[in-house]
Design a protein around this motif. Structure first.
Motif, short mmCIF file in Angstrom:
data_model
loop_
_atom_site.label_atom_id
_atom_site.label_comp_id
_atom_site.label_asym_id
_atom_site.label_seq_id
_atom_site.Cartn_x
_atom_site.Cartn_y
_atom_site.Cartn_z
N LYS A 177 50.38 26.48 89.96
CA LYS A 177 49.32 25.78 89.55
C LYS A 177 48.31 26.68 88.71
N ALA A 178 48.82 27.55 88.08
CA ALA A 178 48.04 28.73 87.54
C ALA A 178 47.45 28.02 86.24
N THR A 179 46.39 28.63 85.59
CA THR A 179 45.66 28.09 84.53
C THR A 179 45.48 29.47 83.53
N CYS A 180 44.85 29.23 82.54
CA CYS A 180 44.44 30.55 81.53
C CYS A 180 45.76 30.89 80.72
N GLN A 181 46.59 29.75 80.46
CA GLN A 181 47.79 30.11 79.61
C GLN A 181 47.49 30.62 78.31
N GLY A 182 46.25 30.39 77.96
CA GLY A 182 45.69 30.84 76.43
C GLY A 182 45.97 32.35 76.53
N ALA A 183 45.57 32.97 77.63
CA ALA A 183 45.53 34.76 77.63
C ALA A 183 46.92 34.96 77.61
N ALA A 184 48.02 34.45 78.38
CA ALA A 184 49.29 34.79 78.32
C ALA A 184 49.95 34.56 77.00
N PHE A 185 49.57 33.47 76.24
CA PHE A 185 49.87 33.25 74.89
C PHE A 185 49.57 34.27 73.86
N GLU A 186 48.19 34.55 74.04
CA GLU A 186 47.65 35.92 73.32
C GLU A 186 48.67 37.10 73.60
N SER A 276 65.52 37.33 85.17
CA SER A 276 65.23 38.87 85.40
C SER A 276 64.49 39.33 84.25
N TYR A 277 63.82 40.30 84.48
CA TYR A 277 62.77 40.89 83.40
C TYR A 277 62.73 42.79 83.87
N ASP A 278 62.49 43.13 82.86
CA ASP A 278 62.28 44.66 82.75
C ASP A 278 60.54 44.65 82.99
N PHE A 279 59.94 43.87 82.17
CA PHE A 279 58.33 44.12 82.14
C PHE A 279 57.97 42.48 82.19
N ALA A 280 56.88 42.21 83.16
CA ALA A 280 56.27 40.86 83.37
C ALA A 280 54.98 40.88 83.17
N MET A 281 54.24 40.03 82.50
CA MET A 281 52.83 40.11 82.73
C MET A 281 52.66 38.23 83.04
N LEU A 282 52.27 38.16 84.22
CA LEU A 282 52.07 36.66 84.88
C LEU A 282 50.63 36.55 85.27
N ILE A 283 50.16 35.29 84.70
CA ILE A 283 48.65 34.99 84.92
C ILE A 283 48.70 34.39 86.61
#
Lengths: 485, 45
Positions: A177-186, A276-283
Motif C-alpha cells: 500500500k505504499a505511495t510516492c512512486q514518483g520518488a522511486a521513479f526519479e 534477489s538484489y545487491d542494492f535496493a531502494m524501496l519506499i
C-alpha cells in the motif's frame, strides 16, 4: 491576540508558518513544534542518494531563521491532543515532549487558539518485515540521512562493479500500500544514468518493482497526457523510458518481507515470489503517527480527530470505486469536530485512494495509496494559513480559501539524470490531481493541455531551478512570497 | 535494450539551445497550470 501552533516543519508546516508570520502582526504568536532541527528540501534527496549533492546543500537549521523572523520554535514531538483543554488547563493544547537540550524528555502543554497539524507521514518501515534502511542491502531516500546511506551503499556497489562484479538493483515500493512512486521513479532513472557515467551500466540488471497495476500510475490512476503532438497514456510514456533505458519491471507487487538481498512479494495473481538484489531502494508505507486525543474529562476522543491521519472536511463514507467522486476530497482541511484544527499536506486522512483499488487472489490489497506530497502540501498549507489569517482579522470563522485536489494542478518534475549538459528530466503536469470524470469524461478525468509530459535536458534544469528557488523561499529571503507554492 | 527514443529525438532532448527555449516554455506553462488557481469542487452552479 491569537496563538497559532504548527506541528511539523516540513514543506507544509514551514509554508504555513512563513505565511502566518508575514501576514499577521507581531501581537499574534506563531509557534512551530517539530522534533527536527533542520528544514530539508525533500525533492532533492534523490540527488543526495546518487552522491551528486551533499545533504548540507538541501537543508538549513530552523532555529536561527525562526529567531530572526519572530517565529517561536520548540524542538519537541507531539504526544497527545487535548482540543478542549483539561481539568487544569482551560485552553486547548498539545502535549509535547522536548527531544534535545536541557529540557530533553520534559513534557509541556503547548496551548493554542488555532492548531495546524502538519506532521506529515510516519515512514512505516515496520509494516514490511525486514525493511530497515541501511540493512539487508535496502536503502531509502525519504530523508537526507537515508539518502546519504543510500549513496554510501550504491557507491560501494559501483566500486565492486568496476572490479567485475555483476549486480542486481531493485528500486520501487516496499509495501503493498505504499505511495510516492514518483520518488522511486526519479531514483531509478538517476541510478541508471550514474551507472552509465561510471561505465558499469553493462554490469547491472536494474528492475522496477511496484504496487502499481500499470507503469506510470503514480498513485493517481495514471493519466492521459499531451506529449509533443500526441496524446498518450502515462503508462506508455514510462514504458518507453524504461525500455529505452533497459530497465525491467515487476508490477502489482506487494513487498511483504525483506531478507539480506532478497525481496519477497505477493503479486495480483496471488503468487508469492522472491527477487534477489545487491542494492535496493524501496519506499515504505506511510501511516499516521498514532496520536491520541482526549477531551476535557480525559476521555479518549481519538476517533473524532484521527482516522489514521487527521480527519478533515472530506466525505469518508465507504463506497465502491465506481461511486468515488471528486467532491469527496477536502477543500479547507478543517477538522469537523474542532473548527480551530486544520491538517494540510500529508497529515490529512484522504477519503479514499485515487488509483483503482485491487486485491490479489488471496485478498491482499495491492494498490498505491494516494500521494499528497510536494506541491499539494505547499498549496494546502498556504490556504489553511490564509483562512486562519482571515478568521483572526475578521473576528469570525472565514473559510473563503479552498483548494480541493480535485480542482488543483500539480507539476511533477522528475529528474531522470543529473548533469548541466548530460542531465535529463521528465516534466509532467496534471490538472486536476484527483481526476474529475464528470468534468473531463473523455480524457480520463483530466484536462488535456494542462496535463502534459516532456522529456529532456530542460526538465533537469527546471528541477535544479526549483531546488534553488524553493530553498531561497524557505529561507524567507527578500520577496520570497512571490515564488508560488 | 530496445531503442524506443530515436537518435533524432534524443538529439532534440539533449540539445542545449533547443532545450533552453523548452526551459522557458515549460516554466511558463507549468506556472500557468500550477499558479493558475485552485478552489473547491462542491459549489452547485
Amino acid at each position: 491576540m491569537s496563538k497559532i501552533v504548527i506541528l511539523g516543519a516540513g514543506i507544509s508546516g514551514h509554508v504555513a508558518a512563513s505565511h502566518l508570520r508575514r501576514k499577521l502582526s507581531k501581537e499574534h504568536e506563531v509557534v512551530v513544534v517539530s522534533p527536527n532541527s533542520n528544514y530539508q528540501w525533500i525533492p532533492s534527496n534523490i540527488w543526495v542518494g546518487i552522491g551528486r549533492m551533499k545533504s548540507k546543500e538541501i537543508l538549513f537549521p530552523l532555529a536561527p531563521l525562526y529567531r530572526k523572523k519572530n517565529i517561536g520554535f520548540l524542538q519537541a514531538k507531539a504526544i497527545s491532543f487535548h482540543p478542549e483543554g483539561d481539568a487544569v488547563e482551560a485552553k486547548p493544547y498539545v502535549l509535547s515532549e522536548y527531544v534535545i537540550g536541557e529540557k530533553k524528555g520534559v513534557q509541556e502543554k503547548v496551548t493554542y487558539d488555532y492548531l495546524i497539524n502538519a506532521t506529515g507521514p510516519k515512514l512505516n518501515f515496520e509494516a514490511t518485515d525486514g525493511l530497515i534502511p541501511g540493512s539487508n542491502k535496502t536503502y531509502s531516500v525519504c530523508t537526507y540521512g537515508h539518502a546519504d546511506h543510500a549513496w554510501h551503499g550504491l557507491n560501494g556497489l559501483i566500486q565492486e562493479m568496476k572490479k567485475g562484479k555483476k549486480a542486481k538493483i531493485l528500486i520501487g515500493t516496499g509495501h503493498a500500500k505504499a505511495t510516492c512512486q514518483g520518488a522511486a521513479f526519479e531514483y531509478i532513472l538517476n541510478v541508471e544514468q550514474e551507472l552509465r557515467k561510471h561505465k558499469v551500466r553493462d554490469m547491472a540488471e536494474i528492475t522496477w518493482i511496484s504496487n502499481e497495476y500499470q507503469l506510470g500510475d503514480f498513485g493517481m490512476d495514471g493519466m492521459l497526457l499531451s506529449y509533443n503532438s500526441m496524446t498518450m497514456k502515462s503508462s506508455e510514456m514510462v514504458e518507453m523510458i524504461f525500455e529505452d533505458r533497459d530497465i525491467k519491471w515487476i508490477l502489482g507487487a506487494g513487498v511483504e518481507k525483506i531478507e539480506d538481498g532478497l525481496a519477497h512479494y505477493e503479486n495480483l495473481d496471488g503468487e508469492h515470489k522472491t527477487e534477489s538484489y545487491d542494492f535496493a531502494m524501496l519506499i515504505p508505507a506511510f501511516s499516521g503517527h498514532g496520536f491520541k486525543a482526549f477531551d476535557k474529562g480525559n476521555q479518549d476522543i481519538t476517533d473524532k480527530l484521527f482516522k489514521g491521519f487527521m480527519i478533515v472536511d472530506a466525505d469518508y463514507t465507504s463506497k465502491p470505486y465506481e461511486e468515488w467522486s471528486v467532491q469527496d476530497w477536502p477543500e479547507t482541511y478543517q477538522n469537523p469536530s474542532y473548527k480551530n484544527i486544520f491538517a494540510p499536506g500529508i497529515a490529512f486522512a484522504p477519503p479514499h485512494a485515487i488509483s483503482k483499488p485491487r486485491k490479489s487472489k488471496n485478498g491482499t490489497d495491492i494498490s498505491p495509496a494516494p500521494p499528497r506530497t510536494g506541491m499539494p502540501s505547499g498549496i494546502t498549507a498556504k490556504l489553511v494559513a490564509d483562512n486562519i489569517i482571515d478568521s483572526i482579522k475578521k473576528g469570525k470563522e472565514s473559510l473563503e480559501h479552498k483548494g480541493s485536489m480535485g480542482n488543483m494542478g500539480a507539476a511533477c518534475i522528475a529528474s531522470a539524470g543529473y548533469g548541466l549538459t548530460q542531465g535529463s528530466g521528465v516534466s509532467i503536469t496534471t490538472y486536476p490531481i484527483v481526476p474529475d470524470y464528470h468534468k473531463y469524461p473523455k480524457s480520463q478525468g483530466r484536462k488535456l493541455g494542462k496535463t502534459f509530459g516532456e522529456i529532456g535536458l530542460a526538465g533537469h534544469w527546471l528541477k535544479l531551478a526549483l531546488h534553488y528557488a524553493f530553498i531561497y523561499k524557505a529561507k524567507m529571503k527578500p520577496f520570497w512570497w512571490l515564488i508560488p507554492e | 535494450m530496445t531503442e524506443r527514443i530515436s537518435k533524432y529525438q534524443r538529439f532534440k532532448m539533449m540539445n542545449p539551445i533547443i532545450q533552453f527555449f523548452k526551459f522557458i516554455y515549460l516554466s511558463i506553462k507549468i506556472m500557468i497550470v500550477v499558479a493558475g488557481g485552485h478552489g473547491g469542487t462542491r459549489e452547485v452552479k
